[in-house]
Design a protein around this motif. Structure first.
Motif, mmCIF file in Angstrom:
data_model
loop_
_atom_site.group_PDB
_atom_site.id
_atom_site.type_symbol
_atom_site.label_atom_id
_atom_site.label_comp_id
_atom_site.label_asym_id
_atom_site.label_seq_id
_atom_site.Cartn_x
_atom_site.Cartn_y
_atom_site.Cartn_z
ATOM 1 N N TYR A 1 31.509 -37.651 -2.137
ATOM 2 C CA TYR A 1 32.130 -38.515 -1.137
ATOM 3 C C TYR A 1 32.098 -39.948 -1.644
ATOM 4 C CZ TYR A 1 32.418 -34.771 2.217
ATOM 5 O OH TYR A 1 32.764 -33.620 2.846
ATOM 6 N N LEU B 1 16.167 -7.248 15.490
ATOM 7 C CA LEU B 1 16.392 -8.090 16.667
ATOM 8 C C LEU B 1 17.030 -7.288 17.791
ATOM 9 C CD1 LEU B 1 17.579 -11.504 15.248
ATOM 10 C CD2 LEU B 1 15.704 -11.091 16.838
ATOM 11 N N THR C 1 15.461 -5.942 27.332
ATOM 12 C CA THR C 1 16.324 -5.528 28.437
ATOM 13 C C THR C 1 15.565 -4.618 29.386
ATOM 14 O OG1 THR C 1 18.087 -5.499 26.813
ATOM 15 C CG2 THR C 1 18.582 -4.568 28.982
ATOM 16 N N LEU D 1 19.985 -16.506 34.559
ATOM 17 C CA LEU D 1 19.464 -16.159 33.238
ATOM 18 C C LEU D 1 20.586 -16.176 32.210
ATOM 19 C CD1 LEU D 1 16.913 -15.273 31.727
ATOM 20 C CD2 LEU D 1 17.709 -12.919 31.995
ATOM 21 N N ALA E 1 30.174 -30.710 7.486
ATOM 22 C CA ALA E 1 31.367 -31.080 6.737
ATOM 23 C C ALA E 1 30.992 -31.504 5.328
ATOM 24 C CB ALA E 1 32.106 -32.209 7.442
ATOM 25 N N ARG E 2 29.792 -32.061 5.173
ATOM 26 C CA ARG E 2 29.363 -32.514 3.857
ATOM 27 C C ARG E 2 28.561 -31.456 3.116
ATOM 28 N NH1 ARG E 2 28.565 -38.502 2.556
ATOM 29 N NH2 ARG E 2 30.480 -39.314 3.390
ATOM 30 N N ARG F 1 21.781 -18.529 5.397
ATOM 31 C CA ARG F 1 21.318 -17.181 5.724
ATOM 32 C C ARG F 1 20.403 -17.204 6.946
ATOM 33 N NH1 ARG F 1 17.465 -13.879 3.248
ATOM 34 N NH2 ARG F 1 17.101 -15.433 1.658
ATOM 35 N N ARG G 1 22.432 -17.745 9.903
ATOM 36 C CA ARG G 1 23.216 -16.601 10.352
ATOM 37 C C ARG G 1 22.324 -15.660 11.172
ATOM 38 N NH1 ARG G 1 26.198 -15.417 5.795
ATOM 39 N NH2 ARG G 1 24.484 -14.170 5.008
ATOM 40 N N ILE G 2 21.130 -15.436 10.677
ATOM 41 C CA ILE G 2 20.215 -14.553 11.408
ATOM 42 C C ILE G 2 19.939 -15.123 12.793
ATOM 43 C CG2 ILE G 2 17.879 -13.614 11.453
ATOM 44 C CD1 ILE G 2 17.992 -13.727 8.365
ATOM 45 N N ILE H 1 23.048 -14.643 14.973
ATOM 46 C CA ILE H 1 23.266 -13.258 15.406
ATOM 47 C C ILE H 1 22.222 -12.871 16.445
ATOM 48 C CG2 ILE H 1 23.240 -10.846 14.663
ATOM 49 C CD1 ILE H 1 24.345 -11.838 11.969
ATOM 50 N N GLY H 2 20.968 -13.207 16.128
ATOM 51 C CA GLY H 2 19.891 -12.891 17.066
ATOM 52 C C GLY H 2 20.136 -13.536 18.403
ATOM 53 N N VAL I 1 22.826 -11.812 20.384
ATOM 54 C CA VAL I 1 22.363 -10.559 21.001
ATOM 55 C C VAL I 1 21.557 -10.873 22.267
ATOM 56 C CG1 VAL I 1 20.879 -8.569 20.684
ATOM 57 C CG2 VAL I 1 22.370 -9.320 18.824
ATOM 58 N N VAL J 1 22.579 -9.842 26.140
ATOM 59 C CA VAL J 1 21.661 -9.068 26.984
ATOM 60 C C VAL J 1 21.357 -9.841 28.265
ATOM 61 C CG1 VAL J 1 19.315 -8.182 27.152
ATOM 62 C CG2 VAL J 1 20.646 -7.813 25.072
ATOM 63 N N TYR K 1 24.160 -9.745 30.605
ATOM 64 C CA TYR K 1 24.292 -8.422 31.207
ATOM 65 C C TYR K 1 23.273 -8.220 32.327
ATOM 66 C CZ TYR K 1 24.087 -3.444 31.903
ATOM 67 O OH TYR K 1 24.074 -2.215 32.493
#
Lengths: 356, 335, 700
Positions: A176, B16, B24, C137, C365-366, C373, C376-377, C380-381, C384, C388, C391
């Protein structure tokens, strides 16, 4: 050591169609700017006009031509109107009066769209403060001109990468701007200007904000690029040494008006007035003047057997030959003898320099 | 390099997932009643009510006594007639604007707004609102002093003696004269005219809100400070501090017609119910309820005190009073 | 080799060259040959003519006391006021046929159904369901997850805690309602405001025109336009959204416009010279480069929207404002305090989240933003868990309807006890303090201002404007004074002006003491900032009752409320201004062996003068903004007139006149102080922002 404009034509290529032709260009800032031109007020000095009408003259009745491939330097002090002038050329600032022709096309009357085309394809500009986009990587800054033209991403990035290599920034594509030094940022600015492959480059004091050493590198870079690419360049500077180093011709502005136009040696050897004289007084003349300005007619009986040098040779380079030879140097234009120069003539230039 | 990383992510993701499933189950175990069941119950109830009442838009003007009346009527309408009651917290003038658009159906306690009647009543204005009769409360407006003052200086309760004490009422706000505490700007008030026409050495300083007046009275009684001001009942605060009324020249019909020349006391006001004309003409079962609704100042003060002193919510307070007074409620519901 | 050509002097001169001529508007263009600027006048000398004006004024007052004061009894109206009232009456009479109202009515219906739909999902029972579609909740999990995605885990925890506090303290539904109203208003403010911001940022003429409108929008008391808004948009949700919008729009327009305007000319020129179109310039250059400033504007818009919560409740707007007003109705501080505190919680939550989200977006952006990784976990966790939670919250009543508990009411009781103790213990002392200020400062000043003939006061004010602000400020002042005179509330305006001035004096004393202290000691700064943030965001209605209990219904009570509201902004401005004094200067001062007191009075304060003037400017405007609240606590004057106009529609015209008068006072005070500030050029700061709510948050 670099040699000013060596090996290039120093005269205006008047025969060819000029790349840029400016006629009677005016820029007046103020409330009723267009009412001033053509009245006696236009002849007033800048300060008087300001007091009388509240208008400020930026550029005053300027006309000049730039030949294709020429490096045309506009030089002047702060407030001389040179930055305004360069902005008028692509109408970043609207002129008050006058015409500007780029390759025969009248820019002053161009429509918005035509003007955009001129800026996209014909003329690029490099700025003193770089004007980079801080939120974009180097590569995307360089590709910006292509992007606004609508060149697809992949293509423009390829092209930009080439240019980045050309200006010596290989490896910095993903950086940059704020991660680069000033000199490198200006290389990006240069690359951005080159990326669109324009016919003409405008430089607005591009190196004034840089350190002296980096500035010298960048000047050499411009010289290199000019010899490689042969673009027409209009170069604004306040630094006389830069002007002399880069310019095929120099135009000196004062208070928005032209004081003198000429090749570097003309300006140094024959300053048009005291203003320019003062300007060039400290220039080492032997570095700038050509033999043209020191030669004389051979005296009766003087030897004409000395070495022959072209009239465009700079005094300093002729010095060695003059000292080495017992005979005066013959100054030639092709096969024609124009005059002679001996050791004393050269010493006179050098000594005058030292005394001043 | 990439593959193992992905598989780690996936296996962790799976772990997980298992965790989530366990969570649940755990949550289900302690989750309490089921929403589905309550929904069913609600549907049945709605079907049983049969929509005879529909929506009841009850304006709630910003004082506690009003809130008491509104929530008592609203609660009866909701519980006994199956109405959907929407309480709308509004000042009087905004509430009256709402009759025309159907946003407001009922203003349950109106202290008399001649100018609004002129705009909205049939014959005078656009006819979107109508008088639905008295609601039983008697509004008493007047000049009041805190009880300690009435006790120590009983003659203060006659206006003729006020000037004698004027200096005692002086504050930093009254510029050397006695301070008369004017009321919340919502109320009809002629105090500036009365002071001037009775040649009283007082200056009206507007408290600006009911809250400000109450704080002033409360403090005055606690610290034995001199204060006199515009006050009224029914008002829950009277249960806490029994404010004493100062007698002004008695009210006669017409003596307040010209605001400039008023020199008499305020009249007793029969508080009215005002309703939207369109709503009154609808076949909502709540129309009869509102028409029949009347109660006394004491009734209102009880509910208002539940809300303001006992910290009950308006719904709770209303429900408690309804439970305690089944016969009164019964009378409103009778045809 | 050729470096030596130009002498050092020449180069130095050339070095500072910029495009002065290209921007004739830029401040102080260096004209070649221009005379050197005249030596700046000593600021002290301004006080001498000012003193002269005041002495002359007092003498005239003494001779003419009580003549031609144009005073008007509290419930009296003039013909002009009744004419203004007709505006509202005509609107009302024509509401079934007025095409504009039919249009706004349709708009209002759309707004209402949108909000009601969202309430059905998040906050209110969606009949026949006994609960919203998503229970507490689920909503909490979703919000936390969103915070995790757009910001980071720390912000996610903050959001989680905030949402839980909404429920635990017993105001789940109202909190969510307020979030919905705020959210929708802010979205509309952005949609409407960004184009305006672009206009403001790109056209000087549009900037001038829009700025005037924004000034009016920010100073016009809400009570004035609430009745017409209800006429156009109906009772409840739509009016709440529109009233919120009117108040929340200015910050984003101003600040985002400012950001766009401040994009460096060079960058614009450089990219223009590449042949970009208007839209390319806007979308690829101006907006991206102004992004950070735009986010600040968005932040301010959100805070402004939240601060309208209580006022919107005056027209049955849903949200936390309702319980605050309920507390006021029964004179119960505790009841009002808990929802008021939740508004603060919400403000802090939204402020931190938007700021963190913006920072994160930039980092990503930089190419930053942490290990993808792990992230991501985490995502995703989180997804989920969220699914739940949604629900189960749709299935079980206790996870949908926040379980009842008594924490909120217990806190309310504690607050009440504390307040009772404070008022019981200190009301004697506070009463004496009130009397001292009132008799020593407020009453004497008011006598001169309000009890002089109107032309004398007008002349005096105009003369002071000339002394402090110069000719332009005086002309603006005269125009404003003429307007005030025209609207028939001169006497009230003078009383209000006096309260604003006294309030500002007290605010500035606090600002100097605390500002300097905070600037000199970072621990103090860290400790006090949160209190200031809370003071800025808590609805004034919450502290009205204890202040009333301490000071009784009086002008001083209004001033105290104004101080609570204004002091945080002024203190922060002074603190930041003093902190910005260059450390080199302070070091240089210390090397001369100055004492701490000398350092403060001779170095730090003089160098922070720009900030002091700005703090005064903002202090005045903030105090003035509380004038209406003052009308509710016995301060009378313009505040009472506004409340009176809102309470009784036959007096609406008087309220409008009072509102306009407040605006005129605000503009007048702003222009005078700003002109005074412009005489000092050492601090360019945020001076041009008229009445900006200061950002909340930790010290920089």
């Amino acid at each position: 050591m670099t040699i000013t404009s060596e090996g290039q034509e120093t005269s205006t290529a008047e025969s060819a169609e000029p790349a840029l032709s400016v006629r009677n260009l005016w820029k007046i800032f103020g409330p009723r700017a267009d009412k001033v031109i053509g009245t006696p007020d236009a002849e007033l000095s800048r300060a008087d006009l300001k007091t009388k009408t509240g208008n400020v003259v930026g550029v005053k009745d300027v006309s000049f031509d730039v030949a294709p491939g020429e490096v045309f330097v506009v030089m002047g002090l702060s407030g001389s109107g040179k930055s305004t002038l360069v902005r008028l050329l692509t109408r970043l600032i609207e002129p008050t009066a006058g015409t500007i022709c780029l390759n025969g096309m009248d820019v002053t009357s161009a429509s918005e769209k035509q003007l955009r085309d001129v800026r996209r394809k014909q003329v690029s500009m490099v700025f003193q403060h770089f004007g980079l986009l801080p939120h974009r990587q180097v590569i995307d800054n360089v590709a910006y001109g292509l992007e606004v033209r609508g060149v697809p991403k992949k293509e423009r990035r390829e092209k930009a990468a080439e240019i980045v290599d050309l200006v010596g920034l290989t490896g910095y594509e993903k950086s940059y701007p704020d991660q680069l030094s000033g000199g490198m940022q200006q290389r990006v600015g240069l690359a951005r200007a080159l990326a669109g492959d324009p016919e003409m480059l405008l430089f607005d004091e591009p190196f004034s904000a840089l350190d002296p050493l980096i500035r010298r590198d960048m000047q050499n870079e411009v010289i290199r690029l000019h010899s490689e690419l042969g673009k027409t360049m209009v170069f604004i500077t306040h630094d006389l040494s830069e002007a002399l180093k880069l310019g095929d011709r120099i135009m000196i502005l004062r208070d928005g008006a032209i004081v003198q136009i000429g090749t570097p040696d003309e300006v140094v050897a024959r300053p048009a007035d005291d203003y320019v004289k003062d300007f060039v007084s400290e220039v080492p003349k032997s570095h700038v003047l050509t033999l043209k300005w020191v030669m004389r007619d051979p005296r009766p009986g003087e030897s004409l057997e000395g070495p022959a040098l072209p009239v465009t040779t700079i005094v300093r380079q002729a010095a060695r030959a003059a000292i080495a030879s017992d005979h005066p140097i013959r100054v030639m234009d092709g096969d024609k003898l124009l005059g002679v120069v001996d050791e004393d003539d050269i010493m006179r230039v050098v000594v005058a320099e030292v005394e001043s | 390099m990439r593959q193992p990383a992905m598989s780690t992510a996936r296996s962790r993701g799976a772990r997980l997932g298992v965790l989530a499933a366990v969570a649940t189950l755990a949550l289900s175990a302690c989750g309490g009643g089921s929403i589905a069941k309550e929904t069913e119950a609600n549907e049945k109830k709605a079907a049983a009510a049969g929509g005879e009442c529909g929506d009841l838009n009850m304006a709630v003007n910003p004082w506690v006594g009003y809130e008491a009346s509104a929530y008592v009527v609203g609660t009866v309408a909701q519980d006994q007639l199956g109405c959907t009651v929407n309480y709308k917290e509004l000042k009087e003038d905004v509430a009256w604007q709402g009759f025309g658009t159907g946003e407001v159906d009922v203003v349950i306690e109106d202290w008399g707004h001649p100018d609004l009647e002129k705009k909205f009543f049939e014959g005078k204005g656009d006819g979107t609102a109508m008088d639905f009769g008295p609601q039983g409360n008697i509004g008493i407006i007047g000049w009041f002093v805190p009880p300690w003052l009435a006790e120590e200086h009983p003659d203060i309760l006659e206006w003729e003696n006020l000037n004698k004490y004027a200096k005692e009422f002086a504050t930093s706000e009254s510029g050397g004269q006695g301070q008369f505490l004017g009321a919340d700007p919502s109320y009809v008030q002629f105090d500036e005219a009365i002071v001037s026409n009775l040649d009283l050495d007082f200056k009206v300083v507007f408290s600006g809100s009911e809250a400000a007046t109450i704080e002033a009275f409360r403090k005055a009684e606690e610290n034995k400070e001199w204060v006199i001001g515009y006050w009224y009942e029914p008002q829950y605060f009277n249960a806490e501090v029994a404010m004493q009324r100062v007698a002004l020249p008695p009210y006669e019909t017409g003596c307040q017609d010209d605001p400039q020349t008023v020199a008499c006391d305020y009249p007793q006001t029969e508080l009215k119910k005002i309703v939207g004309t369109d709503w009154a003409e609808s076949d909502s079962t709540a129309v009869d309820l509102v028409q029949n609704f009347t109660w006394t100042n004491d009734d209102q003060n009880v509910v208002a005190a539940y809300i303001s002193s006992d910290g009950m919510s308006p719904e709770e307070a209303a429900a408690k009073w309804i439970e305690d007074n089944p016969d009164k409620v019964e009378a409103w519901l009778a045809q | 080799m050729t470096e030596g050509v130009a002498g050092p002097g020449l180069r130095a001169r050339g070095f500072v060259e910029s495009q002065k001529l290209a921007n004739p508007d830029s401040p102080r263009p260096v004209e070649p040959g221009a005379a050197p600027p005249p030596p700046e006048r000593k600021t002290l000398s301004r006080w001498i003519p000012a003193l002269g004006v005041i002495v002359a004024w007092v003498v005239v007052w003494y001779l003419t006391d009580g003549k031609d004061t144009l005073s008007l009894p509290g419930v009296a109206r003039t013909a002009l006021h009744d004419d203004l009232t007709e505006i509202n009456n005509d609107l009302l009479a024509g509401r079934d046929t007025n095409p504009v109202m039919l249009f706004t009515g349709a708009l209002a219906d759309a707004l209402r159904s949108l909000v009601e739909m969202m309430q059905g999902i998040f906050s209110k029972p969606n009949l026949p369901r006994p609960v919203p579609e998503i229970g507490w909740l689920g909503v909490t999990a979703c919000s936390t997850y969103v915070a995790l995605v757009v910001a980071n885990w720390r912000i996610a925890l903050l959001v989680l805690a905030s949402f839980l506090s909404f429920g635990v303290l017993g105001f789940w539904e109202q909190s969510l309602d307020l979030l919905i109203i705020t959210g929708i208003s802010v979205v509309i403010a952005v949609v409407v405001g960004m184009p305006l911001a672009v206009l403001v940022g790109t056209s000087a003429r549009a900037n001038r025109a829009i700025t005037v409108v924004l000034d009016v929008m920010q100073t016009m008391p809400t009570f004035v336009y609430l009745l017409p808004v209800v006429l156009f948009f109906g009772i409840g949700i739509p009016s709440a959204v529109v009233a919120t919008l009117i108040y929340a729009l200015p910050p984003i327009v101003r600040i985002a416009g400012f950001g766009i305007r401040e994009v460096p000319t060079t960058t614009i020129e450089a990219t223009d010279s590449a042949g970009q179109t208007y839209w390319q310039r806007l979308l690829k250059v101006q907006i991206p480069m102004a992004r950070k400033t735009i986010i600040v504007g968005l932040n301010q818009t959100i805070l402004a929207a939240l601060s309208m919560a209580t006022l919107a409740s005056f027209v049955d707007g849903p949200g936390l404002g309702k319980p605050v007003l309920a507390g006021l109705r029964i004179n119960d501080v505790g009841t009002a305090f808990v929802p008021g505190a939740l508004i603060v919680v919400m403000a802090v939550m939204l402020d931190r989240t938007t700021t963190a989200a913006s920072e994160r977006a930039e980092k990503v952006a930089r190419g930053g933003g942490g290990d993808p990784r792990t992230r991501r976990i985490l995502l995703i966790g989180g997804a989920v868990v969220t699914i739940v939670a949604v629900y189960v919250s749709r299935t079980y009543v206790d996870l949908a309807r926040f379980p009842e508990n008594t924490l909120g009411s217990r806190i309310a009781d504690v607050v009440n006890d504390v307040m009772d103790w404070i008022t019981g213990t200190f009301s004697g002392a506070t009463g004496a303090f009130k009397d001292a200020i009132t008799n020593g400062l407020l009453n004497p000043m008011e006598s001169v201002l309000a009890e002089s003939p109107w032309y004398v006061s007008g002349l005096g004010i105009a003369a002071l404007a000339l002394v402090f602000g110069g000719l332009r400020a005086m002309i603006t002042t005269i125009i404003c004074l003429a307007g005030i005179w025209y609207f028939d509330l001169w006497h009230d305006a003078m009383i209000t002006l006096n309260m604003a001035l006294v309030g500002t004096v007290l605010v500035m004393i606090l600002a100097l003491v605390f500002g300097v202290w905070m600037a000199r000691d970072r621990r103090v700064d860290l400790g006090i900032r949160p209190l200031l943030d809370a003071g800025q965001t808590i609805p004034p209605f919450v502290y009205l009752i204890p202040v009333l209990a301490l000071f009784g219904p009086s002008r001083f009570t209004a001033i105290v409320a104004g101080i609570v509201y204004a002091a945080p902004a002024a203190i922060k401005l002074v603190a930041d201004g003093v902190k910005a004094v260059s450390p080199t200067t302070i070091e240089a001062g210390r090397s001369t062996g100055q004492t701490t007191w000398q350092e403060i009075t001779k170095v730090q304060l003089p160098m922070a003068k720009g900030s002091l003037v700005l703090a005064t400017n903002q202090g005045l405007l903030y105090v003035l903004a509380m004038v209406v609240i003052g009308g509710l606590v016995g301060a009378g004057a313009l505040g009472y007139d506004v409340v009176y106009g809102f309470s009784r529609s036959e007096a609406w015209g008087k309220g409008l006149a009072a509102g306009i008068t407040i605006v005129l006072l605000g503009v007048m005070l702003d222009r005078i102080t700003r002109a005074a500030a412009d005489k000092r050029r050492d601090d360019p700061g945020p001076r041009r922002a008229f009445f900006v709510r200061l950002p909340i948050g930790p010290p920089k």
